[in-house]
Each structure stands twice: as structure tokens, then as C-alpha cells.
Scaffold this motif. Sequence first.
Motif, PDB file in Angstrom:
ATOM      1  N   LEU A 154      48.996  39.324 -20.292  1.00 25.04           N
ATOM      2  CA  LEU A 154      48.409  40.597 -19.915  1.00 25.04           C
ATOM      3  C   LEU A 154      48.059  40.577 -18.424  1.00 25.04           C
ATOM      4  N   SER A 155      48.321  41.655 -17.721  1.00 20.87           N
ATOM      5  CA  SER A 155      47.980  41.744 -16.304  1.00 20.87           C
ATOM      6  C   SER A 155      46.481  41.544 -16.122  1.00 20.87           C
ATOM      7  N   HIS A 156      46.130  40.910 -15.036  1.00 14.74           N
ATOM      8  CA  HIS A 156      44.727  40.669 -14.709  1.00 14.74           C
ATOM      9  C   HIS A 156      44.190  41.715 -13.739  1.00 14.74           C
ATOM     10  N   VAL A 157      44.971  42.774 -13.500  1.00  9.08           N
ATOM     11  CA  VAL A 157      44.613  43.816 -12.548  1.00  9.08           C
ATOM     12  C   VAL A 157      44.608  45.159 -13.273  1.00  9.08           C
ATOM     13  N   THR A 158      43.584  45.973 -13.029  1.00  8.87           N
ATOM     14  CA  THR A 158      43.513  47.275 -13.691  1.00  8.87           C
ATOM     15  C   THR A 158      42.698  48.255 -12.862  1.00  8.87           C
ATOM     16  N   LYS A 159      42.928  49.526 -13.108  1.00  8.85           N
ATOM     17  CA  LYS A 159      42.048  50.554 -12.557  1.00  8.85           C
ATOM     18  C   LYS A 159      40.825  50.646 -13.469  1.00  8.85           C
ATOM     19  N   LEU A 160      39.768  51.258 -12.987  1.00  2.00           N
ATOM     20  CA  LEU A 160      38.574  51.521 -13.791  1.00  2.00           C
ATOM     21  C   LEU A 160      38.267  53.007 -13.664  1.00  2.00           C
ATOM     22  N   PHE A 161      38.446  53.740 -14.745  1.00  3.67           N
ATOM     23  CA  PHE A 161      38.199  55.171 -14.715  1.00  3.67           C
ATOM     24  C   PHE A 161      37.299  55.577 -15.861  1.00  3.67           C
ATOM     25  N   SER A 162      36.141  56.074 -15.540  1.00  4.49           N
ATOM     26  CA  SER A 162      35.207  56.679 -16.476  1.00  4.49           C
ATOM     27  C   SER A 162      34.534  55.665 -17.389  1.00  4.49           C
ATOM     28  N   ILE A 163      33.564  56.148 -18.112  1.00  5.47           N
ATOM     29  CA  ILE A 163      32.860  55.359 -19.130  1.00  5.47           C
ATOM     30  C   ILE A 163      32.670  56.273 -20.334  1.00  5.47           C
ATOM     31  N   VAL A 164      32.992  55.756 -21.510  1.00  5.00           N
ATOM     32  CA  VAL A 164      32.934  56.587 -22.716  1.00  5.00           C
ATOM     33  C   VAL A 164      31.857  56.140 -23.703  1.00  5.00           C
ATOM     34  N   ASP A 165      31.387  54.909 -23.567  1.00  8.69           N
ATOM     35  CA  ASP A 165      30.379  54.410 -24.492  1.00  8.69           C
ATOM     36  C   ASP A 165      29.611  53.274 -23.830  1.00  8.69           C
ATOM     37  N   CYS A 166      28.348  53.133 -24.221  1.00  9.78           N
ATOM     38  CA  CYS A 166      27.507  52.039 -23.741  1.00  9.78           C
ATOM     39  C   CYS A 166      26.472  51.771 -24.820  1.00  9.78           C
ATOM     40  N   LYS A 167      26.291  50.498 -25.143  1.00 11.10           N
ATOM     41  CA  LYS A 167      25.309  50.129 -26.166  1.00 11.10           C
ATOM     42  C   LYS A 167      24.518  48.922 -25.713  1.00 11.10           C
ATOM     43  N   LEU A 168      23.293  48.840 -26.215  1.00 14.08           N
ATOM     44  CA  LEU A 168      22.490  47.647 -25.993  1.00 14.08           C
ATOM     45  C   LEU A 168      22.179  47.024 -27.343  1.00 14.08           C
ATOM     46  N   THR A 169      22.046  45.707 -27.321  1.00 12.94           N
ATOM     47  CA  THR A 169      21.750  44.952 -28.529  1.00 12.94           C
ATOM     48  C   THR A 169      20.669  43.941 -28.193  1.00 12.94           C
ATOM     49  N   VAL A 170      19.577  43.963 -28.923  1.00 15.81           N
ATOM     50  CA  VAL A 170      18.448  43.072 -28.656  1.00 15.81           C
ATOM     51  C   VAL A 170      18.869  41.619 -28.893  1.00 15.81           C
ATOM     52  N   LEU A 171      18.522  40.755 -27.932  1.00 21.82           N
ATOM     53  CA  LEU A 171      18.756  39.317 -28.034  1.00 21.82           C
ATOM     54  C   LEU A 171      17.615  38.727 -28.864  1.00 21.82           C
ATOM     55  N   THR A 172      17.940  38.067 -29.975  1.00 19.30           N
ATOM     56  CA  THR A 172      16.900  37.526 -30.860  1.00 19.30           C
ATOM     57  C   THR A 172      16.662  36.031 -30.678  1.00 19.30           C
ATOM     58  N   ALA A 173      17.665  35.304 -30.171  1.00 20.22           N
ATOM     59  CA  ALA A 173      17.507  33.866 -29.919  1.00 20.22           C
ATOM     60  C   ALA A 173      18.539  33.413 -28.902  1.00 20.22           C
ATOM     61  N   ASP A 174      18.150  32.451 -28.069  1.00 17.18           N
ATOM     62  CA  ASP A 174      19.054  31.892 -27.059  1.00 17.18           C
ATOM     63  C   ASP A 174      18.679  30.437 -26.810  1.00 17.18           C
ATOM     64  N   PRO A 175      18.918  29.569 -27.792  1.00 19.33           N
ATOM     65  CA  PRO A 175      18.514  28.167 -27.648  1.00 19.33           C
ATOM     66  C   PRO A 175      19.444  27.388 -26.709  1.00 19.33           C
ATOM     67  N   VAL A 176      18.859  26.535 -25.883  1.00 18.35           N
ATOM     68  CA  VAL A 176      19.641  25.678 -24.994  1.00 18.35           C
ATOM     69  C   VAL A 176      20.577  24.829 -25.846  1.00 18.35           C
ATOM     70  N   GLY A 177      21.854  24.858 -25.513  1.00 19.64           N
ATOM     71  CA  GLY A 177      22.844  24.078 -26.246  1.00 19.64           C
ATOM     72  C   GLY A 177      23.212  24.656 -27.598  1.00 19.64           C
ATOM     73  N   GLY A 178      22.638  25.780 -27.977  1.00 14.43           N
ATOM     74  CA  GLY A 178      22.927  26.400 -29.268  1.00 14.43           C
ATOM     75  C   GLY A 178      23.803  27.629 -29.113  1.00 14.43           C
ATOM     76  N   THR A 179      23.557  28.605 -29.945  1.00 17.16           N
ATOM     77  CA  THR A 179      24.315  29.842 -29.932  1.00 17.16           C
ATOM     78  C   THR A 179      23.362  31.019 -29.819  1.00 17.16           C
ATOM     79  N   ALA A 180      23.653  31.903 -28.870  1.00 15.71           N
ATOM     80  CA  ALA A 180      22.835  33.108 -28.726  1.00 15.71           C
ATOM     81  C   ALA A 180      23.062  34.000 -29.939  1.00 15.71           C
TER      82      ALA A 180
END
Length: 189
Positions: free
Chosen positions: A4-30
Motif C-alpha cells: 500500500l502506498s505510504h502517501v495520501t491526501k487528507l480531505f475532511s473528517i467524518v467521524d471522531c470518537k473518544l474512549t476512556v482509558l481504564t488501565a495502562d500498566p507498565v509492560g502490560g496492555t492498555a
Amino acid sequence: MAGLSHVTKLFSIVDCKLTVLTADPVGGTATYAATSIDIPGIQELAISGSIQSKTLRGDNTLLDTSSYIDGVTASAKHALLSLDALAAMLGGAVTDSGATPAQKAVWELTGSSAPTYFKIEGVTPPGGSSLIGGDVHVTLSKCMLSKFPDLGFAQDDYRIPSFEVSAVPLASTGKWLSITLNETAVAIP
């Protein structure tokens, strides 16, 4: 096999979401909350960063230079107010009460409210990238409000809510930001 090409245009935004981070342990999995919250009427997600540069001088000449990423920030503008997004970013809960025609939904900022970490992800529409039918996702994996959201009213006009965040690397992986090019458009989960 061509990639896949590593170059692209960026046009518009159609969606945006946030998700609360519940855990982020060092060496673990967020881990994140099971449900993402829509940023309704998203108009813009702008990302920037800062770099510190240090130089080493001696013998009346430049001997070396070194740079490092000092921070990543983002700002979002959205057309519609979301009480659920405010609760996720600033703490607290939305309380529903009443029955038609006197229903209420209330979010309150209290002394015990506190900003929380969350992930934010924005996406272009299909055709918003150079990949026909594809899209581009930008994700900040761990961020927090860096200033109070811009809320309120405007005389004889629409008020456009906005907010700003500062990102930090995940303790579990060190990841700050990812940009994903999809050959076929993929919705934000």
C-alpha cells in the motif's frame, strides 16, 4: 506483491470518537472502556507537537545537535454539544430524569470531578484519502484535556464547542500517536 502506498491526501473528517482509558500498566496492555463516545458534528481534529533541540558548542564551533519530542497536542471543533463526552473528559455522570414532556438530562461539574485519560480517534470519509474507497485514521492513544472545553452561547449564531488535549505516551507500549491508511474504509469502533 506491491504494498500500500505510504502517501495520501487528507480531505475532511467524518467521524471522531473518544474512549476512556481504564488501565495502562507498565509492560502490560492498555485497556479502554467497552463503548466509545461520539464527538457529534465533528468539524476539525488538528494535531501538532513540539520538539526540543539542543546544540553542543566547543572550540568556537557547532559540534553536534540533538532533538527530542517534547509533546503532542490536539484540538477539536464540533458542531454539537455532548454531555456524555463532557462526562468522559471531565468526570462525573449524566443523569436522566422525568417523563415526557418533562424529561431532563443533566451533567454537572462538581468539586470531585476530575479530567481523565482517554483515546481520541478521527477518520476521513471514504474518498478523503488517495485510496479509492479507503480512509485514514489518526489516533492519540492517551490524552487528557489541557484546558477547559470552550462552551457557552453566541448571540444570533451557532456556538461551536471545542476542546484541547495533551498526549502522553502509553506506559504499556510507549505509543503516542498512530496514523493508519486503510485500503478499504473502516468505521471507528
